[in-house]
Design a protein around this motif. Structure first.
Motif, short mmCIF file in Angstrom:
data_model
loop_
_atom_site.label_atom_id
_atom_site.label_comp_id
_atom_site.label_asym_id
_atom_site.label_seq_id
_atom_site.Cartn_x
_atom_site.Cartn_y
_atom_site.Cartn_z
N SER A 122 0.79 -1.23 0.00
CA SER A 122 0.00 0.00 0.00
C SER A 122 0.82 1.29 0.00
O SER A 122 0.24 2.37 -0.03
CB SER A 122 -0.94 0.00 1.21
OG SER A 122 -0.19 -0.06 2.39
N SER A 123 2.15 1.21 0.03
CA SER A 123 2.95 2.44 0.02
C SER A 123 4.41 2.13 -0.25
O SER A 123 4.85 0.97 -0.12
CB SER A 123 2.83 3.17 1.36
OG SER A 123 3.50 2.45 2.36
N LYS A 124 5.16 3.18 -0.57
CA LYS A 124 6.60 3.04 -0.76
C LYS A 124 7.27 2.63 0.55
O LYS A 124 8.22 1.87 0.56
CB LYS A 124 7.21 4.34 -1.27
CG LYS A 124 6.83 4.66 -2.69
CD LYS A 124 7.42 6.00 -3.11
CE LYS A 124 6.93 6.39 -4.49
NZ LYS A 124 7.40 7.75 -4.84
N VAL B 89 3.58 -1.12 -5.71
CA VAL B 89 2.78 -0.23 -4.87
C VAL B 89 1.45 0.08 -5.56
O VAL B 89 1.42 0.53 -6.71
CB VAL B 89 3.53 1.09 -4.58
CG1 VAL B 89 2.66 2.04 -3.78
CG2 VAL B 89 4.83 0.80 -3.85
N TYR C 148 -1.76 2.25 -4.23
CA TYR C 148 -2.26 3.05 -3.13
C TYR C 148 -3.75 2.79 -2.91
O TYR C 148 -4.51 2.68 -3.87
CB TYR C 148 -2.04 4.54 -3.39
CG TYR C 148 -0.59 4.91 -3.39
CD1 TYR C 148 0.12 5.03 -2.20
CD2 TYR C 148 0.09 5.12 -4.58
CE1 TYR C 148 1.46 5.36 -2.19
CE2 TYR C 148 1.44 5.46 -4.58
CZ TYR C 148 2.11 5.57 -3.39
OH TYR C 148 3.43 5.90 -3.39
N ASN D 170 2.73 2.11 9.67
CA ASN D 170 2.42 2.29 8.26
C ASN D 170 1.29 3.29 8.12
O ASN D 170 0.12 2.96 8.16
CB ASN D 170 2.04 0.96 7.61
CG ASN D 170 0.87 0.30 8.29
OD1 ASN D 170 0.72 0.38 9.50
ND2 ASN D 170 0.02 -0.34 7.53
N ARG E 110 -0.69 6.37 5.97
CA ARG E 110 -0.87 6.88 4.62
C ARG E 110 -1.55 8.22 4.73
O ARG E 110 -2.55 8.39 5.40
CB ARG E 110 -1.66 5.92 3.74
CG ARG E 110 -3.13 5.85 4.04
CD ARG E 110 -3.79 4.88 3.06
NE ARG E 110 -5.03 4.45 3.66
CZ ARG E 110 -6.22 4.89 3.26
NH1 ARG E 110 -6.33 5.74 2.28
NH2 ARG E 110 -7.31 4.47 3.85
#
Length: 183
Positions: A51-53, A69, A71, A178, A180
């Protein structure tokens, strides 16, 4: 067709397995062991999506796996992109009122900043509905934050986004989390 596995958060469980496991007692250790076995199977998937870098970097550094990835979506109507919001001297934190989020540190930072800049506001938007076992911690935060930080519990998504859009800073004190955010 390869069926990808979506990794939400490949915890540092893989590099610190024994030290983490020792924090648990009895039945919790059994659940930990089961989850560990499931996670080790997941990371052997032919293709991982995360879900993310940040999570991609965690997966690479802890389990030596590459991730694509993707998002998670955010609905445009939640953001009300057509509205103009003027940024305020506002620092916001978002997350459940649980100890690993280190809200006490957030409050200490607020106190130090407010000594020099009394015009800066601090707010924590946190959930209590799913963290009722954390009431003693929340009460401690209420005591620590008096007059310095506003604690907002279980606000609507619209109210949360309205506050976040006005904030100049989003401060997150939890380690290895984590998050976002939209910037």
């Amino acid at each position: 067709m390869i069926s990808p596995t979506y990794v939400i958060y490949p915890s540092f469980i893989f590099t610190n397995r024994d030290s983490i496991r020792n924090n648990y007692k009895l039945i919790a250790k059994a659940y930990f062991d089961i989850n560990y076995k499931i996670l080790t199977k997941i990371v052997k998937a032919k293709r991982l999506i995360c879900s993310s870098k940040y999570i991609r970097n965690v997966a690479k550094s802890t389990i030596d796996q590459e991730c694509d990835v993707v998002y998670p979506p955010i609905l445009e109507d939640e953001l009300d992109l057509n509205s103009d919001y003027e940024k305020e001297n506002l620092v916001v934190g978002v997350g459940k009122f649980v100890e690993p989020k280190h809200w006490d540190e957030f409050i200490e930072i607020a106190k130090k900043v407010k000594e020099k800049r009394s015009d800066v506001e601090f707010k924590i938007i946190g959930g209590l509905n799913e963290a009722r076992s954390s009431m003693p911690y929340f009460r401690k935060l209420q005591e620590l934050s008096k007059g310095k930080v506003e604690l907002l519990t279980d606000v609507s998504e619209k109210e949360k986004w309205d506050i976040l859009k006005r904030a100049k800073v989003v401060l997150h004190c939890m380690r290895n989390d984590n998050v976002r955010m939209i910037t």
